[in-house]
Design an enzyme around this catalytic site. Structure first.
Site, mmCIF file in Angstrom:
data_model
loop_
_atom_site.group_PDB
_atom_site.id
_atom_site.type_symbol
_atom_site.label_atom_id
_atom_site.label_comp_id
_atom_site.label_asym_id
_atom_site.label_seq_id
_atom_site.Cartn_x
_atom_site.Cartn_y
_atom_site.Cartn_z
ATOM 1 N N ARG A 173 -45.453 3.190 -19.273
ATOM 2 C CA ARG A 173 -46.031 1.842 -19.342
ATOM 3 C C ARG A 173 -46.889 1.695 -20.589
ATOM 4 N NH1 ARG A 173 -47.340 0.996 -12.878
ATOM 5 N NH2 ARG A 173 -45.163 1.073 -12.225
ATOM 6 N N LYS B 120 -35.726 3.240 -6.560
ATOM 7 C CA LYS B 120 -36.834 3.442 -7.490
ATOM 8 C C LYS B 120 -38.126 3.329 -6.700
ATOM 9 C CE LYS B 120 -38.827 1.668 -11.712
ATOM 10 N NZ LYS B 120 -38.579 0.788 -12.852
ATOM 11 N N TYR C 156 -36.974 13.009 -21.423
ATOM 12 C CA TYR C 156 -37.599 12.986 -22.750
ATOM 13 C C TYR C 156 -37.449 14.336 -23.448
ATOM 14 C CZ TYR C 156 -39.303 8.685 -20.809
ATOM 15 O OH TYR C 156 -39.340 7.442 -20.224
ATOM 16 N N LYS D 218 -35.152 7.596 -8.873
ATOM 17 C CA LYS D 218 -36.260 7.781 -9.790
ATOM 18 C C LYS D 218 -37.601 7.673 -9.075
ATOM 19 C CE LYS D 218 -38.037 5.010 -13.484
ATOM 20 N NZ LYS D 218 -37.802 3.879 -14.315
HETATM 21 C C1 PBG Z 1 -39.469 -0.676 -15.827
HETATM 22 C C2 PBG Z 1 -39.218 0.769 -16.015
HETATM 23 C C3 PBG Z 1 -40.174 1.764 -15.763
HETATM 24 C C4 PBG Z 1 -39.588 2.976 -16.133
HETATM 25 C C5 PBG Z 1 -38.301 2.713 -16.589
HETATM 26 N N1 PBG Z 1 -38.077 1.327 -16.487
HETATM 27 C C6 PBG Z 1 -41.591 1.669 -15.318
HETATM 28 C C7 PBG Z 1 -42.003 0.871 -14.185
HETATM 29 O O1 PBG Z 1 -41.235 0.581 -13.265
HETATM 30 O O2 PBG Z 1 -43.157 0.482 -14.199
HETATM 31 C C8 PBG Z 1 -40.314 4.288 -16.052
HETATM 32 C C9 PBG Z 1 -39.805 5.405 -16.847
HETATM 33 C C10 PBG Z 1 -40.758 6.509 -17.083
HETATM 34 O O3 PBG Z 1 -41.885 6.564 -16.522
HETATM 35 O O4 PBG Z 1 -40.391 7.401 -17.867
HETATM 36 N N2 PBG Z 1 -38.532 -1.532 -15.505
#
Ligand code: PBG
Length: 338
Positions: free
Chosen positions: A213, A203, A323, A258
């Site tokens: 967020r 990630k 989405y 991701k």
């Molecule tokens: C947090 C989490 C995030 C996303 C999924 N789980 C955001 C982050 O790490 O700040 C992001 C998903 C998205 O942007 O669609 N644990």
């Protein structure tokens, strides 16, 4: 593979195979199915709430009573799994994110509610503290530092209560070290031998998570949150290989990379190097970016969405969180593809 010398033009005309529709369909190397698609669902406390997320057109935060109709729509379209993300009321947040380990919390209640009505639907829950902490970080925060090992203890409890509520796949998404092994042991010792772990093994510390967020309310007074001491630097790929290696050795059942589209090289590389199911996440910023483009290209909407998702299959993804899940399922169902 044996190398055969192909004849050059006109013996070979690449366009021959592309001439007729049936042939183009027959020769497709990758196809999307509703089985590949995971629908992210945002849930919030209260009743009768359907709150639009302004930066993500068509995406809503629902109270749990309202979520069932969205889930039902997904099931009817042939979607087999959803990922649940909570928007927690500020009054329930604290510095340690302790509501994450309350077995009657919003996520656990919602999992039970959905499982009661749709027992065969796969439910994935994030294991991370960011929806629950006042500072919006994914872990325990002390003196400007995110504490790895202290966070692990909480993540283990969070994973166990989610499994207990009926969650099928726990998805540690916080990029702490050692969390897969710790969570795997906790699940085993609590009798959850078949709870799967989808590790967010790779990630990146990305700027494409902004709309998410705000959707889960983890933006701290719109102060920028820097997660770069735990999430990966977007310039790295060797590090991604090490992350995946470690998470497989710690007991991950599948891994997730991701964000999505800007990181397809990573996906392809990992796919060639590891025999494990790989998932990708077309994240919120990508979604809103594509929606912006669609605004100018309205009559090509289906093809834009399809192309933005088929590239994941081509790169080697087993499945995709997106989405566009409901919409792509409708496109697939109507066979309005290609
Ligand atoms: C947090 C989490 C995030 C996303 C999924 N789980 C955001 C982050 O790490 O700040 C992001 C998903 C998205 O942007 O669609 N644990």
């Amino acid at each position: 593979m044996k190398k055969i010398g192909h004849g050059s033009y006109p013996l070979t005309r690449m366009r021959r195979n592309r001439t007729k529709l049936f042939s183009r369909e027959l020769l497709k190397e990758n196809r999307l199915s509703t089985h590949d698609i995971i629908l992210p669902v945002f849930v919030t406390d209260g009743e009768k709430k359907t709150i639009p997320i302004t930066t993500m057109p068509g995406v809503f935060v629902h109270s749990s009573d309202k979520i069932l109709s969205t889930v039902e729509r997904a099931v009817n379209l042939g979607i087999k799994s959803i990922a649940l993300f909570p928007n927690i009321d500020n009054s329930l947040k604290d510095f340690e994110g302790s509501y994450a380990t309350d077995e009657n919390n919003l996520v656990c209640k919602t999992v039970k509610l959905i499982k009661d009505k749709f027992p065969d639907l796969g439910i994935i829950c994030d294991v991370a503290l960011d929806p629950y902490t006042t500072h919006g970080h994914d872990g325990i925060y002390s003196d400007g530092e995110i504490l790895n090992d202290k966070t692990l203890e909480i993540l283990c409890k969070q994973a166990v209560i989610q499994a207990h509520a009926g969650c099928d796949i726990v998805a540690p998404s916080d990029m702490m070290d050692g969390r897969i092994l710790a969570i795997r042991k906790a699940l085993e010792s609590n009798g959850f031998h078949n709870t799967q772990i989808m590790s967010y093994a790779v990630k990146y510390s990305s700027s494409f998570y902004g709309p998410f967020r705000s959707a889960i309310g983890s933006l701290n007074n719109s102060k920028k949150i820097d997660k770069s001491t735990y999430q990966m630097d977007p310039s790295n790929i060797k590090e991604a290989v090490r992350e995946v290696e470690l998470d497989i050795s710690e007991g991950a059942d599948m891994i997730l990379i991701k964000p999505g589209m800007p990181y397809l090289d990573v996906l392809s590389n990992i796919n060639q190097n590891f025999d494990i199911p790989i998932f990708s996440y077309q994240v919120s910023g990508e979604y809103s970016m594509i929606c912006g483009y669609i605004d100018n290209q309205k009559n090509n909407r289906s093809n834009i969405i399809l192309e933005s998702l088929i590239c994941f299959k081509r790169a080697g993804a087993t499945g995709i969180l997106t989405y566009f899940a409901l919409e792509i399922a409708e496109i697939i169902k109507s066979d309005n593809i290609g």
